[in-house]
Scaffold this motif. Structure first.
Motif, PDB file in Angstrom:
ATOM      1  N   ASP A  14      26.585  13.154 -10.633  1.00 38.67           N
ATOM      2  CA  ASP A  14      28.297  13.081 -11.044  1.00 38.67           C
ATOM      3  C   ASP A  14      27.616  12.940 -12.422  1.00 38.67           C
ATOM      4  N   GLU A  15      27.082  11.752 -12.982  1.00 37.70           N
ATOM      5  CA  GLU A  15      27.293  12.234 -14.395  1.00 37.70           C
ATOM      6  C   GLU A  15      26.541  13.040 -14.598  1.00 37.70           C
ATOM      7  N   LEU A  16      25.147  13.911 -14.470  1.00 37.85           N
ATOM      8  CA  LEU A  16      24.613  15.048 -14.784  1.00 37.85           C
ATOM      9  C   LEU A  16      25.929  15.844 -14.927  1.00 37.85           C
ATOM     10  N   ILE A  17      26.633  16.161 -13.657  1.00 37.31           N
ATOM     11  CA  ILE A  17      27.435  17.154 -13.812  1.00 37.31           C
ATOM     12  C   ILE A  17      28.288  17.328 -14.182  1.00 37.31           C
ATOM     13  N   GLN A  18      28.932  15.795 -14.471  1.00 37.82           N
ATOM     14  CA  GLN A  18      30.150  15.417 -16.294  1.00 37.82           C
ATOM     15  C   GLN A  18      29.282  15.824 -16.971  1.00 37.82           C
ATOM     16  N   ARG A  19      28.397  15.422 -17.496  1.00 35.00           N
ATOM     17  CA  ARG A  19      28.051  15.879 -18.865  1.00 35.00           C
ATOM     18  C   ARG A  19      27.503  18.064 -18.943  1.00 35.00           C
ATOM     19  N   ARG A  20      28.108  18.304 -17.500  1.00 30.03           N
ATOM     20  CA  ARG A  20      28.082  20.085 -18.017  1.00 30.03           C
ATOM     21  C   ARG A  20      26.301  20.202 -17.753  1.00 30.03           C
ATOM     22  N   PHE A  21      25.834  19.966 -17.276  1.00 27.11           N
ATOM     23  CA  PHE A  21      24.505  20.171 -17.315  1.00 27.11           C
ATOM     24  C   PHE A  21      23.544  21.015 -16.241  1.00 27.11           C
ATOM     25  N   ARG A  22      23.369  22.311 -16.634  1.00 25.71           N
ATOM     26  CA  ARG A  22      23.277  23.351 -15.366  1.00 25.71           C
ATOM     27  C   ARG A  22      21.675  23.224 -14.626  1.00 25.71           C
ATOM     28  N   MET A  23      21.431  22.666 -13.540  1.00 25.58           N
ATOM     29  CA  MET A  23      20.165  22.172 -12.751  1.00 25.58           C
ATOM     30  C   MET A  23      20.352  23.286 -11.546  1.00 25.58           C
ATOM     31  N   LEU A  24      18.791  23.435 -11.073  1.00 27.47           N
ATOM     32  CA  LEU A  24      18.312  23.751 -10.160  1.00 27.47           C
ATOM     33  C   LEU A  24      17.134  22.838  -9.592  1.00 27.47           C
ATOM     34  N   PHE A  25      17.112  22.886  -8.292  1.00 27.29           N
ATOM     35  CA  PHE A  25      16.173  22.266  -7.830  1.00 27.29           C
ATOM     36  C   PHE A  25      14.954  23.276  -6.271  1.00 27.29           C
ATOM     37  N   HIS A  26      14.041  22.400  -6.892  1.00 27.14           N
ATOM     38  CA  HIS A  26      13.073  23.344  -6.395  1.00 27.14           C
ATOM     39  C   HIS A  26      12.028  21.298  -5.371  1.00 27.14           C
ATOM     40  N   THR A  27      12.542  21.617  -3.972  1.00 24.43           N
ATOM     41  CA  THR A  27      12.854  20.634  -3.000  1.00 24.43           C
ATOM     42  C   THR A  27      10.802  21.658  -2.040  1.00 24.43           C
ATOM     43  N   THR A  28       9.759  20.473  -2.419  1.00 24.52           N
ATOM     44  CA  THR A  28       8.972  20.695  -1.193  1.00 24.52           C
ATOM     45  C   THR A  28       9.142  19.839   0.226  1.00 24.52           C
ATOM     46  N   ILE A  29       9.263  20.229   1.427  1.00 27.27           N
ATOM     47  CA  ILE A  29       9.523  19.897   2.548  1.00 27.27           C
ATOM     48  C   ILE A  29       8.203  21.583   3.620  1.00 27.27           C
ATOM     49  N   THR A  30       7.136  19.925   4.019  1.00 24.70           N
ATOM     50  CA  THR A  30       5.958  21.103   4.354  1.00 24.70           C
ATOM     51  C   THR A  30       5.964  20.182   6.011  1.00 24.70           C
ATOM     52  N   ALA A  31       6.604  18.967   6.362  1.00 24.81           N
ATOM     53  CA  ALA A  31       6.513  18.297   7.468  1.00 24.81           C
ATOM     54  C   ALA A  31       4.388  18.652   8.231  1.00 24.81           C
ATOM     55  N   LEU A  32       3.830  18.111   7.462  1.00 30.91           N
ATOM     56  CA  LEU A  32       2.331  17.892   7.557  1.00 30.91           C
ATOM     57  C   LEU A  32       2.368  16.010   7.770  1.00 30.91           C
ATOM     58  N   PRO A  33       0.647  16.557   8.170  1.00 31.19           N
ATOM     59  CA  PRO A  33       0.670  15.218   9.062  1.00 31.19           C
ATOM     60  C   PRO A  33       0.716  13.710   8.328  1.00 31.19           C
ATOM     61  N   GLU A  34       0.607  12.708   8.323  1.00 27.53           N
ATOM     62  CA  GLU A  34       0.620  11.659   7.587  1.00 27.53           C
ATOM     63  C   GLU A  34      -0.454  11.785   6.359  1.00 27.53           C
ATOM     64  N   PHE A  35      -1.432  11.476   7.078  1.00 24.85           N
ATOM     65  CA  PHE A  35      -2.949  11.605   6.177  1.00 24.85           C
ATOM     66  C   PHE A  35      -2.539  12.563   4.847  1.00 24.85           C
ATOM     67  N   LEU A  36      -2.279  13.396   5.257  1.00 25.66           N
ATOM     68  CA  LEU A  36      -2.450  14.647   3.845  1.00 25.66           C
ATOM     69  C   LEU A  36      -0.945  14.669   2.725  1.00 25.66           C
ATOM     70  N   GLU A  37      -0.071  13.611   3.213  1.00 27.23           N
ATOM     71  CA  GLU A  37       0.696  13.652   2.368  1.00 27.23           C
ATOM     72  C   GLU A  37       1.602  11.730   2.852  1.00 27.23           C
ATOM     73  N   PRO A  38       0.266  10.951   2.532  1.00 29.76           N
ATOM     74  CA  PRO A  38       0.426   9.317   3.204  1.00 29.76           C
ATOM     75  C   PRO A  38       2.084   8.719   2.322  1.00 29.76           C
ATOM     76  N   HIS A  39       2.240   9.325   1.302  1.00 31.49           N
ATOM     77  CA  HIS A  39       3.977   8.488   0.833  1.00 31.49           C
ATOM     78  C   HIS A  39       5.197   9.403   0.578  1.00 31.49           C
ATOM     79  N   VAL A  40       5.078  10.144   1.620  1.00 26.52           N
ATOM     80  CA  VAL A  40       6.459  11.278   1.659  1.00 26.52           C
ATOM     81  C   VAL A  40       7.005  10.634   2.695  1.00 26.52           C
ATOM     82  N   PRO A  41       8.218  10.878   2.354  1.00 30.10           N
ATOM     83  CA  PRO A  41       9.415  10.581   3.093  1.00 30.10           C
ATOM     84  C   PRO A  41       9.590  11.716   4.752  1.00 30.10           C
ATOM     85  N   ALA A  42       9.930  11.058   6.001  1.00 22.02           N
ATOM     86  CA  ALA A  42      10.294  12.069   6.763  1.00 22.02           C
ATOM     87  C   ALA A  42      10.565  12.992   7.022  1.00 22.02           C
TER      88      ALA A  42
END
Length: 308
Positions: A68-96
């Protein structure tokens, strides 16, 4: 105006959102040159000076309370989100993956799906990572993200020296470059590319490659620009310098940006990450009130020493 990457070098949304919002409120941040830590640049973080804040993350949830604060400050935004669902041993601390998909859907409701990009990256193939399993994961994630994103970036695992060192005791993962014969794309790559393209079309997604050494055009997958001046013009009516960033990998097509991050500070611990280091800096050298993500200044202005 400059595009600000937040960040290719580390996951600022996941681990340093409070630091970022503190810097936004202060109107500036400082960033070290990763190849010359004594060289520090000041990055102005004011909406009229920032073309776009481009976020790169595997877990944008900690940033959501500040949206909300970023929007109110009128920042333009773009999001890159990595989601692979690879096994935990390759991504040990990545959320489900379902948790992260939920966060992406929340972002889409606030910003619009045109400002969100899904990264299915890297694609790991081998005896224990079959084409069928890979396409199954992609199909499931594409269904979960339907309507929340409009495009997806992909790339196949590249065995940089530090990546090879981390994977040396792990079997069942192919060295795709070793499988390539006289420039011919390995069958597992072509079969995967064909399947990804078909699934993406089914779910209304445009699929692009990211810094990929294999030519995937025969399967309808063109080289993408994660920082794309044409996209910034379309989304925000901005005309920016389209020249390629010479500081990125040779296969990267992206335009220039300034990065706020620092290598060695991401806590996800992904074994395949080319940007990761084996020594992750502890929280003791991170001060949310500092202009620098890690460390502080000492000596002459602009001559701060690492972790002073």
């Amino acid at each position: 105006m400059r595009v600000v990457s937040v960040s290719r070098r580390t996951d600022i949304p996941a681990f340093y959102s409070q630091w970022l919002i503190n810097r936004i409120r202060a109107g500036y941040a400082c960033s070290r040159n990763p190849f010359n830590p004594r060289q520090i640049s000041t990055v102005i973080l004011q909406p009229d000076k920032v073309a776009c804040l481009v976020f790169w993350s595997k877990d944008p949830r900690p940033l959501l309370p500040h949206l909300d604060e970023l929007i109110q400050r009128r920042f333009r935004m773009l999001f890159h989100t990595t989601i692979t669902a690879l096994p935990e041993f390759l991504e040990p601390h990545v959320p489900a993956s379902d948790v992260v998909c939920s966060a992406v859907r929340q972002l889409a409701k606030r910003l619009g799906p045109e400002k969100l990009i899904w990264r299915f990256d890297p694609i790991v193939l081998g005896r224990d990572f079959s084409v069928e399993q890979t396409l199954g994961r992609f199909e499931r994630l594409a269904a979960e993200l339907a309507g929340a994103v409009q495009s997806v970036r992909i790339s196949f695992l590249q065995r940089y020296a530090q990546v090879t060192a981390r994977l040396r005791n792990i079997s069942g993962i192919d060295d795709l470059d070793a499988l390539a014969c006289h420039g011919k794309i390995p069958n597992v790559v072509s079969d995967t590319a064909a399947g990804l393209s078909e699934i993406a079309e089914k779910h209304g997604l445009k699929v692009f490659s990211c810094a990929e050494r294999f030519d995937l055009a025969p399967w309808g997958i063109a080289p993408g620009r994660c920082l794309d001046p044409q996209l910034f013009e379309k989304l925000f009516n901005l005309r920016l310098d389209p020249r390629k960033d010479p500081g990125q990998r040779p296969a990267c097509c992206c335009m220039r940006s300034v990065d706020l991050g620092m290598y060695g500070t991401c806590r996800h611990g992904c074994l395949y990450c080319y940007a990761a280091t084996d020594r992750v800096l502890g929280a003791a050298v991170h001060d949310p009130e500092s202009p620098l993500l890690f460390g502080s200044f000492r000596g002459k202005k602009g001559q701060g020493e690492l972790f002073a």
